[in-house]
Design a protein around this motif. Structure first.
Motif, PDB file in Angstrom:
ATOM      1  N   LEU A 177      26.535  38.188  44.971  1.00  0.00           N
ATOM      2  CA  LEU A 177      27.241  37.271  44.077  1.00  0.00           C
ATOM      3  C   LEU A 177      26.315  36.765  42.977  1.00  0.00           C
ATOM      4  CD1 LEU A 177      29.558  35.486  43.155  1.00  0.00           C
ATOM      5  CD2 LEU A 177      28.968  33.880  44.988  1.00  0.00           C
ATOM      6  N   LEU A 178      25.106  36.348  43.356  1.00  0.00           N
ATOM      7  CA  LEU A 178      24.147  35.859  42.366  1.00  0.00           C
ATOM      8  C   LEU A 178      23.804  36.954  41.366  1.00  0.00           C
ATOM      9  CD1 LEU A 178      22.190  33.805  41.187  1.00  0.00           C
ATOM     10  CD2 LEU A 178      20.503  34.539  42.897  1.00  0.00           C
ATOM     11  N   ALA A 179      23.553  38.173  41.859  1.00  0.00           N
ATOM     12  CA  ALA A 179      23.213  39.275  40.966  1.00  0.00           C
ATOM     13  C   ALA A 179      24.348  39.557  39.990  1.00  0.00           C
ATOM     14  CB  ALA A 179      22.890  40.529  41.783  1.00  0.00           C
ATOM     15  N   TYR A 180      25.569  39.500  40.481  1.00  0.00           N
ATOM     16  CA  TYR A 180      26.741  39.748  39.632  1.00  0.00           C
ATOM     17  C   TYR A 180      26.843  38.678  38.541  1.00  0.00           C
ATOM     18  CZ  TYR A 180      31.630  40.822  38.471  1.00  0.00           C
ATOM     19  OH  TYR A 180      32.800  41.156  37.825  1.00  0.00           O
ATOM     20  N   LEU A 181      26.644  37.425  38.918  1.00  0.00           N
ATOM     21  CA  LEU A 181      26.674  36.335  37.937  1.00  0.00           C
ATOM     22  C   LEU A 181      25.537  36.481  36.930  1.00  0.00           C
ATOM     23  CD1 LEU A 181      27.363  33.351  40.359  1.00  0.00           C
ATOM     24  CD2 LEU A 181      28.965  34.212  38.645  1.00  0.00           C
ATOM     25  N   ALA A 182      24.336  36.771  37.438  1.00  0.00           N
ATOM     26  CA  ALA A 182      23.165  36.864  36.564  1.00  0.00           C
ATOM     27  C   ALA A 182      23.262  38.036  35.601  1.00  0.00           C
ATOM     28  CB  ALA A 182      21.899  36.985  37.413  1.00  0.00           C
ATOM     29  N   GLN A 183      23.836  39.136  36.064  1.00  0.00           N
ATOM     30  CA  GLN A 183      24.001  40.304  35.200  1.00  0.00           C
ATOM     31  C   GLN A 183      24.998  40.042  34.074  1.00  0.00           C
ATOM     32  OE1 GLN A 183      24.857  42.965  38.511  1.00  0.00           O
ATOM     33  NE2 GLN A 183      23.152  44.273  37.919  1.00  0.00           N
ATOM     34  N   HIS A 184      25.822  39.011  34.267  1.00  0.00           N
ATOM     35  CA  HIS A 184      26.805  38.645  33.242  1.00  0.00           C
ATOM     36  C   HIS A 184      26.521  37.237  32.712  1.00  0.00           C
ATOM     37  CE1 HIS A 184      28.782  41.897  35.499  1.00  0.00           C
ATOM     38  NE2 HIS A 184      29.426  42.152  34.384  1.00  0.00           N
ATOM     39  N   ALA A 185      25.234  36.894  32.672  1.00  0.00           N
ATOM     40  CA  ALA A 185      24.830  35.570  32.181  1.00  0.00           C
ATOM     41  C   ALA A 185      25.423  35.308  30.798  1.00  0.00           C
ATOM     42  CB  ALA A 185      23.309  35.480  32.118  1.00  0.00           C
ATOM     43  N   GLY A 186      25.968  34.104  30.636  1.00  0.00           N
ATOM     44  CA  GLY A 186      26.557  33.730  29.356  1.00  0.00           C
ATOM     45  C   GLY A 186      28.015  34.102  29.219  1.00  0.00           C
ATOM     46  N   SER A 187      28.553  34.839  30.192  1.00  0.00           N
ATOM     47  CA  SER A 187      29.963  35.219  30.171  1.00  0.00           C
ATOM     48  C   SER A 187      30.705  34.529  31.311  1.00  0.00           C
ATOM     49  CB  SER A 187      30.122  36.735  30.315  1.00  0.00           C
ATOM     50  OG  SER A 187      29.495  37.427  29.249  1.00  0.00           O
ATOM     51  N   VAL A 188      31.918  34.096  31.060  1.00  0.00           N
ATOM     52  CA  VAL A 188      32.727  33.460  32.092  1.00  0.00           C
ATOM     53  C   VAL A 188      33.378  34.552  32.937  1.00  0.00           C
ATOM     54  CG1 VAL A 188      34.696  31.964  32.584  1.00  0.00           C
ATOM     55  CG2 VAL A 188      33.192  31.465  30.642  1.00  0.00           C
ATOM     56  N   LEU A 189      33.138  34.502  34.250  1.00  0.00           N
ATOM     57  CA  LEU A 189      33.738  35.452  35.179  1.00  0.00           C
ATOM     58  C   LEU A 189      34.883  34.774  35.918  1.00  0.00           C
ATOM     59  CD1 LEU A 189      30.516  37.076  36.710  1.00  0.00           C
ATOM     60  CD2 LEU A 189      31.960  37.966  34.871  1.00  0.00           C
ATOM     61  N   SER A 190      36.041  35.384  35.910  1.00  0.00           N
ATOM     62  CA  SER A 190      37.201  34.784  36.568  1.00  0.00           C
ATOM     63  C   SER A 190      37.060  34.845  38.079  1.00  0.00           C
ATOM     64  CB  SER A 190      38.481  35.511  36.149  1.00  0.00           C
ATOM     65  OG  SER A 190      38.542  36.805  36.726  1.00  0.00           O
ATOM     66  N   ARG A 191      37.765  33.965  38.760  1.00  0.00           N
ATOM     67  CA  ARG A 191      37.756  33.968  40.218  1.00  0.00           C
ATOM     68  C   ARG A 191      38.295  35.302  40.740  1.00  0.00           C
ATOM     69  NH1 ARG A 191      39.731  29.632  40.645  1.00  0.00           N
ATOM     70  NH2 ARG A 191      38.165  28.246  41.542  1.00  0.00           N
ATOM     71  N   ASP A 192      39.283  35.871  40.051  1.00  0.00           N
ATOM     72  CA  ASP A 192      39.849  37.154  40.469  1.00  0.00           C
ATOM     73  C   ASP A 192      38.785  38.248  40.455  1.00  0.00           C
ATOM     74  OD1 ASP A 192      41.924  35.396  39.707  1.00  0.00           O
ATOM     75  OD2 ASP A 192      43.305  37.062  39.451  1.00  0.00           O
ATOM     76  N   ASP A 193      38.000  38.295  39.363  1.00  0.00           N
ATOM     77  CA  ASP A 193      36.959  39.323  39.250  1.00  0.00           C
ATOM     78  C   ASP A 193      35.903  39.165  40.336  1.00  0.00           C
ATOM     79  OD1 ASP A 193      38.163  40.429  37.044  1.00  0.00           O
ATOM     80  OD2 ASP A 193      36.946  39.320  35.599  1.00  0.00           O
ATOM     81  N   ILE A 194      35.468  37.919  40.542  1.00  0.00           N
ATOM     82  CA  ILE A 194      34.426  37.664  41.542  1.00  0.00           C
ATOM     83  C   ILE A 194      34.946  37.980  42.937  1.00  0.00           C
ATOM     84  CG2 ILE A 194      32.941  35.913  42.571  1.00  0.00           C
ATOM     85  CD1 ILE A 194      32.956  34.470  39.865  1.00  0.00           C
TER      86      ILE A 194
END
Length: 247
Positions: A177-194
């Protein structure tokens, strides 16, 4: 077999089999699950009591754990807490309760997924395979890239996270989860995507898995629980990893 006297039973399986520990006090159910999974190349060891399962646990000999919540000797939530002291692999919880609080508590204590009884073997198998697939992809990622944000280091190859020079102890799913968030730093990720990323199934609009796991990450990364500034909640949209918040 008396349910109050715990003993382990192990199926025979090919050397490439997944080593699964099933901690379940219902002897009949445990036998059914063991026999079904053995046909799918799982080597299943069964324990019927929580305290005995912990006493005999060897993290190096287990790939994945399936854990019932209602156990004699030590309940499932306590067992999960103890397992997480040495085991970073996937833990799937079995629960006979539909109460959301049971699922949330399990996730707070480090579980990766849950299945509600009565168990449908194909559903259980699909969840296990999804957990194992994501765990292996994360652990054996071919990427050698290190993501560095000020005082935070996320190493995608070694599965290591360092904050302020100190290693952060994350489960496989938390790291993913952290890697996914960090790889998309600065972009809003929806709950559905996560949700699709961490559970491998579509979001049903009710499950709180994402929220609980984000909360656990915030605690481990010393984010402000009342006003998070490192992993921000963007109301109505999702979550934002703030690259500048680690300076």
């Amino acid at each position: 077999m008396n349910q109050q006297t715990a003993s382990s039973q192990t199926t025979s399986a090919p050397s490439s089999a997944v080593r699964l520990l099933l901690i379940e006090d219902d002897v009949r159910l445990a036998s059914l699950v063991r026999d079904y999974l053995a046909q799918e190349y799982f080597e299943v060891t069964v324990q019927h009591q929580g305290d005995v399962a912990i006493a005999s646990f060897d993290a190096s000999q287990v790939d994945i754990v399936v854990l019932d919540l209602m156990l004699p000797g030590m309940n499932g939530l306590q067992v999960c807490t103890e397992l997480r002291k040495t085991f970073a692999g996937p833990i799937l919880i079995l629960t006979a309760k539909s109460s959301d609080i049971d699922h949330v508590m399990g996730l707070e204590l480090g579980a990766d997924d849950f299945v509600t009884k009565p168990i449908e073997p194909p559903v259980l198998l699909a969840r296990l395979r999804a957990l194992l697939r994501r765990s292996r992809q994360s652990t054996h990622s071919p990427q050698s890239e290190q993501l560095v944000f000020g005082r935070l280091l996320v190493d995608l190859q070694s599965h290591r996270v360092v904050l302020d020079g100190v290693d952060v102890d994350l489960t496989t799913q938390e790291f993913e989860l952290l890697a996914y968030l960090a790889q998309h730093a600065g972009s809003v990720l929806s709950r559905d995507d996560i949700y699709s990323r961490i559970r491998g199934i579509d979001y049903d609009g009710l499950d709180r898995t994402v929220d609980v796991r984000i909360s656990r990450l915030r605690k481990k990364l010393h984010d402000n629980p009342e006003q998070p500034f490192r992993i921000r909640t963007i109301w109505g949209k999702g979550y934002l990893f703030v690259a500048s918040a680690w300076a």
